[in-house]
Design a protein around this motif. Structure first.
Motif, short mmCIF file in Angstrom:
data_model
loop_
_atom_site.label_atom_id
_atom_site.label_comp_id
_atom_site.label_asym_id
_atom_site.label_seq_id
_atom_site.Cartn_x
_atom_site.Cartn_y
_atom_site.Cartn_z
N ALA A 219 23.05 -4.98 -2.93
CA ALA A 219 21.93 -4.85 -3.55
C ALA A 219 21.00 -5.53 -3.31
CB ALA A 219 22.01 -4.10 -5.41
N ARG A 220 21.19 -6.67 -3.43
CA ARG A 220 20.04 -8.42 -2.93
C ARG A 220 19.85 -7.96 -1.29
NH1 ARG A 220 24.75 -12.41 -5.31
NH2 ARG A 220 23.97 -12.41 -7.30
N LYS A 221 19.88 -7.19 -0.90
CA LYS A 221 19.83 -7.22 1.20
C LYS A 221 18.48 -6.16 0.91
CE LYS A 221 20.23 -6.19 5.61
NZ LYS A 221 19.32 -5.12 5.72
N LEU A 222 19.67 -4.97 0.64
CA LEU A 222 18.28 -3.97 -0.68
C LEU A 222 16.46 -4.81 -1.23
CD1 LEU A 222 17.32 -0.86 -0.18
CD2 LEU A 222 18.21 -1.02 -2.45
N ALA A 223 16.88 -5.47 -1.80
CA ALA A 223 15.50 -5.57 -3.16
C ALA A 223 15.03 -6.72 -1.99
CB ALA A 223 16.69 -6.44 -3.36
N ALA A 224 15.50 -7.53 -1.27
CA ALA A 224 14.81 -8.67 -0.33
C ALA A 224 13.92 -7.80 0.73
CB ALA A 224 15.93 -9.86 0.60
N ASP A 225 15.05 -6.69 0.96
CA ASP A 225 13.67 -6.20 2.43
C ASP A 225 12.63 -5.39 1.83
OD1 ASP A 225 15.26 -6.66 3.99
OD2 ASP A 225 16.79 -4.78 3.37
N VAL A 226 12.82 -4.65 0.32
CA VAL A 226 11.62 -4.29 -0.56
C VAL A 226 10.89 -5.52 -0.61
CG1 VAL A 226 11.38 -3.41 -2.58
CG2 VAL A 226 13.62 -2.67 -1.65
N ALA A 227 11.05 -6.87 -1.49
CA ALA A 227 10.45 -7.76 -1.20
C ALA A 227 9.38 -8.91 -0.12
CB ALA A 227 11.48 -9.34 -2.39
N ALA A 228 10.74 -8.35 0.82
CA ALA A 228 9.34 -8.76 2.17
C ALA A 228 8.48 -7.82 2.65
CB ALA A 228 10.05 -9.00 3.42
N GLY A 229 8.35 -7.02 1.78
CA GLY A 229 6.96 -6.19 2.08
C GLY A 229 5.91 -6.55 1.46
N PRO A 230 5.16 -5.29 1.14
CA PRO A 230 3.65 -5.79 0.71
C PRO A 230 3.61 -5.55 -0.89
CG PRO A 230 3.36 -3.67 1.83
CD PRO A 230 4.02 -3.89 2.02
N THR A 231 3.74 -6.55 -1.55
CA THR A 231 4.72 -6.54 -2.83
C THR A 231 3.54 -6.03 -4.12
OG1 THR A 231 3.95 -9.27 -2.98
CG2 THR A 231 6.78 -8.04 -2.97
N PHE A 232 2.00 -6.62 -3.70
CA PHE A 232 1.17 -5.53 -4.63
C PHE A 232 1.15 -4.09 -4.04
CE2 PHE A 232 -3.32 -4.40 -4.84
CZ PHE A 232 -3.74 -4.96 -6.27
N ALA A 233 0.70 -3.87 -3.40
CA ALA A 233 0.73 -2.88 -2.46
C ALA A 233 2.13 -1.82 -3.67
CB ALA A 233 1.30 -3.09 -1.53
N ASN A 234 3.47 -2.58 -3.35
CA ASN A 234 4.34 -1.77 -4.33
C ASN A 234 4.58 -1.76 -5.43
OD1 ASN A 234 5.97 -1.44 -1.78
ND2 ASN A 234 7.10 -3.70 -1.76
N GLY A 235 3.76 -2.55 -6.07
CA GLY A 235 3.43 -2.98 -7.31
C GLY A 235 2.48 -1.38 -8.21
N ILE A 236 1.73 -1.29 -7.11
CA ILE A 236 0.73 -0.06 -7.13
C ILE A 236 1.65 1.80 -6.72
CG2 ILE A 236 -1.29 1.13 -6.59
CD1 ILE A 236 -1.87 -0.70 -8.21
N THR A 237 2.19 1.14 -6.42
CA THR A 237 3.27 1.90 -5.45
C THR A 237 4.38 2.62 -7.21
OG1 THR A 237 3.70 1.84 -2.85
CG2 THR A 237 5.17 3.36 -4.65
N LYS A 238 5.21 1.57 -7.62
CA LYS A 238 5.87 1.74 -9.38
C LYS A 238 4.44 2.26 -10.45
CE LYS A 238 9.15 -0.47 -12.02
NZ LYS A 238 9.92 -1.82 -11.97
N THR A 239 4.11 1.48 -10.33
CA THR A 239 2.82 1.88 -11.35
C THR A 239 2.60 3.76 -10.93
OG1 THR A 239 1.71 -0.22 -11.63
CG2 THR A 239 0.66 1.54 -12.39
N MET A 240 2.33 4.18 -9.99
CA MET A 240 1.94 5.71 -9.42
C MET A 240 2.83 6.49 -9.69
SD MET A 240 -1.50 4.82 -9.12
CE MET A 240 -1.77 6.67 -9.24
N LEU A 241 4.14 5.62 -9.28
CA LEU A 241 5.31 6.77 -9.35
C LEU A 241 5.56 6.89 -10.85
CD1 LEU A 241 7.72 5.14 -6.70
CD2 LEU A 241 7.36 7.50 -7.28
N HIS A 242 5.47 5.86 -11.95
CA HIS A 242 5.80 6.64 -13.65
C HIS A 242 4.65 7.34 -13.70
CE1 HIS A 242 7.38 5.34 -16.90
NE2 HIS A 242 6.08 4.84 -18.26
#
Length: 287
Positions: A219-242
């Motif tokens: 789980a920590r590895k998966l989280a770290a992989d996600v955190a290494a991505g474009p985190t502003f864009a990831n936040g937008i993805t989460k917002t839009m999914l919701h």
């Protein structure tokens, strides 16, 4: 490849909207930050990590603060001692509830719902590492996470009807059917039975199963992989999914057009382009 000429953020605006949470001292659960990944550990293993009035409130407030965190880009939620969470503590929550009046009960149910709202509203993707018992409010916390890793011995139960309550608790009737489908969610919410790890993976509740001694590390590895991505864009993805749950297709397409145009203004978008041209892997910085 940052923009050195970018305007500096006004200190007063920054003070009110950006904060570091690595040094946060949790009172009612474990909290640690390694790199960009924070870990919330429910740590009452002798009772299978139940929630209390105090831990509910602190979790709600902490996930609310994560909206402003600059040093945490993904969150892992786990439990100590081979179990995730057994739900609301029978003696510290269930017992007191039977003596409360309607306004006080509504105060409690709104507080628990606000935890789910805070988890869905924080921009950081949340990964639940689920082993053993994952019941009641614990199942809700796992459900409210963005990604879930389980084990073959995971037992997930939305057991509200087992204590004489409706299955519509903390958003379960809205979120669970979107994860596993209406019929399967109906079965779990009407019966309160446990969903096994294999069943949870087959139904899509768990993204995958891991060995019990590896689920937290994975789980920590998966989280770290996600955190290494474009985190502003990831936040937008989460917002839009919701937010797109309540949109028509036309509204969703327009909302995504606006969201993607905003992401195209980020330095991470430029970094990805320049890295592609140079045949390199982009190093994202979250801006």
């Amino acid at each position: 490849m940052g923009n050195d000429n970018a305007p500096r953020l006004d200190p007063a605006l920054e003070a009110g909207n950006r904060r570091r949470l690595a040094g946060y001292a949790a009172k009612h659960f474990g909290w640690s930050v390694d790199g960009k990944v924070a870990t919330v550990t429910l740590n009452r293993p002798e009772r299978k990590n139940p929630l209390t009035f105090d831990s509910y409130a602190e979790l709600r407030d902490l996930f609310g603060q994560l909206r402003y965190a600059t040093d945490v880009q993904a969150v892992v939620v786990t439990g100590e001692g081979g179990n995730f969470c057994s739900g609301g503590d029978v003696h510290e929550i269930i017992g007191p509830l039977v003596r409360l009046s309607a306004p006080e009960l509504l105060m409690f149910t709104r507080m628990t719902g606000d935890l789910v709202k805070a988890m869905r509203a924080c921009p950081q993707p949340i990964v639940a590492a689920v082993d053993g018992v994952c019941a009641g409010a614990g199942a809700i916390v796992a459900m409210s996470s963005d990604l879930r890793l389980g084990t073959a011995r995971s037992k997930t139960a939305f057991l509200f009807n087992r204590v004489g309550l409706a299955g519509c608790d903390m958003g379960a009737c809205a979120i669970l059917p979107r994860i596993i489908g209406q019929g399967r969610a109906s079965e779990l919410l009407y019966t309160g039975r446990s969903m096994s790890g294999e069943e949870g993976e087959r139904w899509g509740f768990f993204n995958r199963l891991c060995e019990p001694d590896a689920v937290l590390a994975e789980a920590r590895k998966l989280a770290a992989d996600v955190a290494a991505g474009p985190t502003f864009a990831n936040g937008i993805t989460k917002t839009m999914l919701h937010q797109e749950w309540a949109m028509t297709l036309e509204q969703a397409i327009e909302a995504e057009a606006q969201a993607q145009a905003i992401c195209m203004l980020t330095e991470d978008f430029k970094r990805a382009y320049h890295a592609f041209v140079a045949k390199q892997k982009p190093v994202f910085e979250g801006n």
